[in-house]
Design a protein around this motif. Structure first.
Motif, mmCIF file in Angstrom:
data_model
loop_
_atom_site.group_PDB
_atom_site.id
_atom_site.type_symbol
_atom_site.label_atom_id
_atom_site.label_comp_id
_atom_site.label_asym_id
_atom_site.label_seq_id
_atom_site.Cartn_x
_atom_site.Cartn_y
_atom_site.Cartn_z
ATOM 1 N N LEU A 65 0.835 -1.209 0.000
ATOM 2 C CA LEU A 65 0.000 0.000 0.000
ATOM 3 C C LEU A 65 0.871 1.261 0.000
ATOM 4 C CD1 LEU A 65 -2.790 -1.017 2.543
ATOM 5 C CD2 LEU A 65 -3.103 -0.555 0.084
ATOM 6 N N ILE A 66 1.963 1.221 0.758
ATOM 7 C CA ILE A 66 2.871 2.371 0.781
ATOM 8 C C ILE A 66 3.521 2.550 -0.584
ATOM 9 C CG2 ILE A 66 5.076 3.200 1.699
ATOM 10 C CD1 ILE A 66 4.229 2.177 4.415
ATOM 11 N N ALA A 67 3.928 1.455 -1.209
ATOM 12 C CA ALA A 67 4.540 1.530 -2.541
ATOM 13 C C ALA A 67 3.570 2.136 -3.548
ATOM 14 C CB ALA A 67 4.987 0.147 -2.995
ATOM 15 N N ALA A 68 2.293 1.857 -3.360
ATOM 16 C CA ALA A 68 1.267 2.405 -4.257
ATOM 17 C C ALA A 68 0.799 3.785 -3.821
ATOM 18 C CB ALA A 68 0.080 1.451 -4.319
ATOM 19 N N GLN A 69 1.369 4.274 -2.693
ATOM 20 C CA GLN A 69 1.005 5.586 -2.131
ATOM 21 C C GLN A 69 -0.481 5.667 -1.789
ATOM 22 O OE1 GLN A 69 2.421 8.723 -4.722
ATOM 23 N NE2 GLN A 69 4.555 8.078 -4.542
ATOM 24 N N THR A 70 -1.010 4.550 -1.281
ATOM 25 C CA THR A 70 -2.435 4.511 -0.926
ATOM 26 C C THR A 70 -2.650 3.991 0.495
ATOM 27 O OG1 THR A 70 -2.627 2.305 -1.933
ATOM 28 C CG2 THR A 70 -3.200 4.212 -3.313
ATOM 29 N N HIS A 71 -1.621 4.029 1.324
ATOM 30 C CA HIS A 71 -1.773 3.496 2.683
ATOM 31 C C HIS A 71 -2.668 4.437 3.493
ATOM 32 C CE1 HIS A 71 -1.037 1.581 6.473
ATOM 33 N NE2 HIS A 71 -0.147 0.746 5.949
ATOM 34 N N PRO A 72 -3.781 3.921 4.043
ATOM 35 C CA PRO A 72 -4.727 4.795 4.764
ATOM 36 C C PRO A 72 -4.209 5.275 6.120
ATOM 37 C CG PRO A 72 -5.394 2.508 4.963
ATOM 38 C CD PRO A 72 -4.249 2.527 3.989
ATOM 39 N N ASP A 73 -3.149 4.635 6.628
ATOM 40 C CA ASP A 73 -2.626 5.007 7.947
ATOM 41 C C ASP A 73 -1.318 5.784 7.864
ATOM 42 O OD1 ASP A 73 -4.768 3.709 9.165
ATOM 43 O OD2 ASP A 73 -3.740 1.775 9.098
ATOM 44 N N LEU A 74 -1.026 6.308 6.702
ATOM 45 C CA LEU A 74 0.155 7.155 6.510
ATOM 46 C C LEU A 74 -0.293 8.496 5.939
ATOM 47 C CD1 LEU A 74 3.205 7.729 6.373
ATOM 48 C CD2 LEU A 74 3.220 6.645 4.118
ATOM 49 N N ARG A 105 -1.288 0.807 13.845
ATOM 50 C CA ARG A 105 -0.347 1.923 13.944
ATOM 51 C C ARG A 105 -0.643 2.947 12.854
ATOM 52 N NH1 ARG A 105 2.018 -2.730 14.412
ATOM 53 N NH2 ARG A 105 2.622 -2.748 12.215
ATOM 54 N N LYS A 106 -0.345 4.206 13.168
ATOM 55 C CA LYS A 106 -0.517 5.287 12.191
ATOM 56 C C LYS A 106 0.715 6.187 12.258
ATOM 57 C CE LYS A 106 -4.736 6.666 11.273
ATOM 58 N NZ LYS A 106 -6.081 7.305 11.331
ATOM 59 N N VAL A 107 1.101 6.717 11.111
ATOM 60 C CA VAL A 107 2.287 7.579 11.033
ATOM 61 C C VAL A 107 1.953 8.829 10.224
ATOM 62 C CG1 VAL A 107 4.689 7.787 10.286
ATOM 63 C CG2 VAL A 107 3.833 5.586 11.114
ATOM 64 N N ALA A 108 2.373 9.974 10.749
ATOM 65 C CA ALA A 108 2.246 11.237 10.009
ATOM 66 C C ALA A 108 3.643 11.811 9.805
ATOM 67 C CB ALA A 108 1.379 12.228 10.778
#
Length: 299
Positions: A65-74, A105-108
């Motif tokens: 999801l991060i690689a696709a830039q679609t992670h809902p928790d980032l 977990r969530k990251v900003a």
């Protein structure tokens, strides 16, 4: 991972293993050392389903999801224009207080956090003061002096630098043409990503022209080209001033009086200040005035 980041990463892993990993990490240092990349890699490692070793596997759903830039928790926040607005930080506060959709977990990530408005910084304080379990804030900044003491005191400050120039040189060897020699590269050896950006964006030759112009101030060849470069690429103003400062220091070592050196430095500082505020043709007048002052000093 850049080689000069490896020591920091080992520290992150150790602090996580010992239960000391801080919920708010502030990466600071000069531009061109990979602070944003470090923050993004750490965010991926935190969100990875195999996060116990703080190493992103690259295969789990979270990593994909991060690689696709679609992670809902980032959530990634960067300046819009010249600043980060209070609305963006309020969105962050809302983001961290809602339930996570993947793994708990969530990251900003806040890029260039020093560009937050006063209201935005105050809004961020509320989030920093009341950390939630499993919520992480990763901030980057080129200038800590523009961040309030209260924000600094609530973050774990991590200095990101290139401690060994050989690491940067080895990395740059794979990017820059080996048949050409650029003496000015040593001035930015601690900012390898900045050098790579200049090369990739086609401004490498412009930086080289600024350097050659500073080296031969008396001739003042290419004045119009230099003026055009500074108009089109205002971010190169500080680079030009670095070259001019080096020229003045070289003349001081060759016997230039300290009084003359100080006069030249004052003229350069005035030019830097004026150019940040004056646009258009007036910049040409400022550059011309600076060149005349420097030439009179070194003759």
């Amino acid at each position: 991972m850049y080689q000069w980041h490896e020591g920091l990463w080992q520290h992150f892993r150790l602090s996580q293993q010992q239960g000391r990993f801080h919920h708010a990490q502030l990466f600071h240092g000069p531009s061109g050392v990979g602070k944003q990349e470090l923050a993004k890699q750490l965010a991926q490692a935190i969100l990875c389903e195999q996060h116990q070793q703080l190493t992103a596997c690259g295969r789990c759903k979270s990593c994909l999801l991060i690689a696709a830039q679609t992670h809902p928790d980032l959530l990634c926040i960067a300046p819009q224009g010249q600043s980060i607005s209070v609305d963006a930080i309020r969105e962050l506060a809302d983001f961290v207080h809602h339930s996570a959709q993947q793994g708990g977990r969530k990251v900003a990530v806040i890029a260039n956090a020093h560009k937050m408005t006063h209201s935005a910084a105050n809004a961020l304080l509320k989030t920093l003061e009341e950390p939630n379990t499993g919520r992480y804030l990763l901030l980057t900044s080129d200038d800590l002096s523009q961040l309030s003491a209260t924000i600094l005191s609530r973050c774990n400050k991590v200095q990101v630098t290139v401690t060994d120039p050989q690491h940067a040189q080895q990395w740059l060897q794979n990017i820059l043409p080996q048949e050409q020699v650029f003496p000015w590269l040593t001035h930015f050896a601690h900012q390898p990503l900045k050098i790579a950006m200049w090369f990739n964006e086609g401004v490498f030759e412009k930086v080289d022209l600024l350097y050659r112009f500073a080296c031969d101030i008396k001739a003042s060849h290419n004045f119009n080209q230099v003026q055009g470069i500074l108009n089109d690429h205002p971010e190169l103003l500080e680079v030009f001033c670095v070259f001019m400062q080096q020229k003045l220091k070289a003349k001081l070592l060759e016997g230039l009086s300290y009084q003359a050196y100080s006069e030249g430095q004052a003229a350069l500082n005035q030019f830097m200040s004026d150019t940040r505020q004056i646009l258009g043709l007036n910049q040409s007048l400022g550059l011309n005035k600076l060149m005349n002052t420097i030439k009179n000093i070194i003759e």
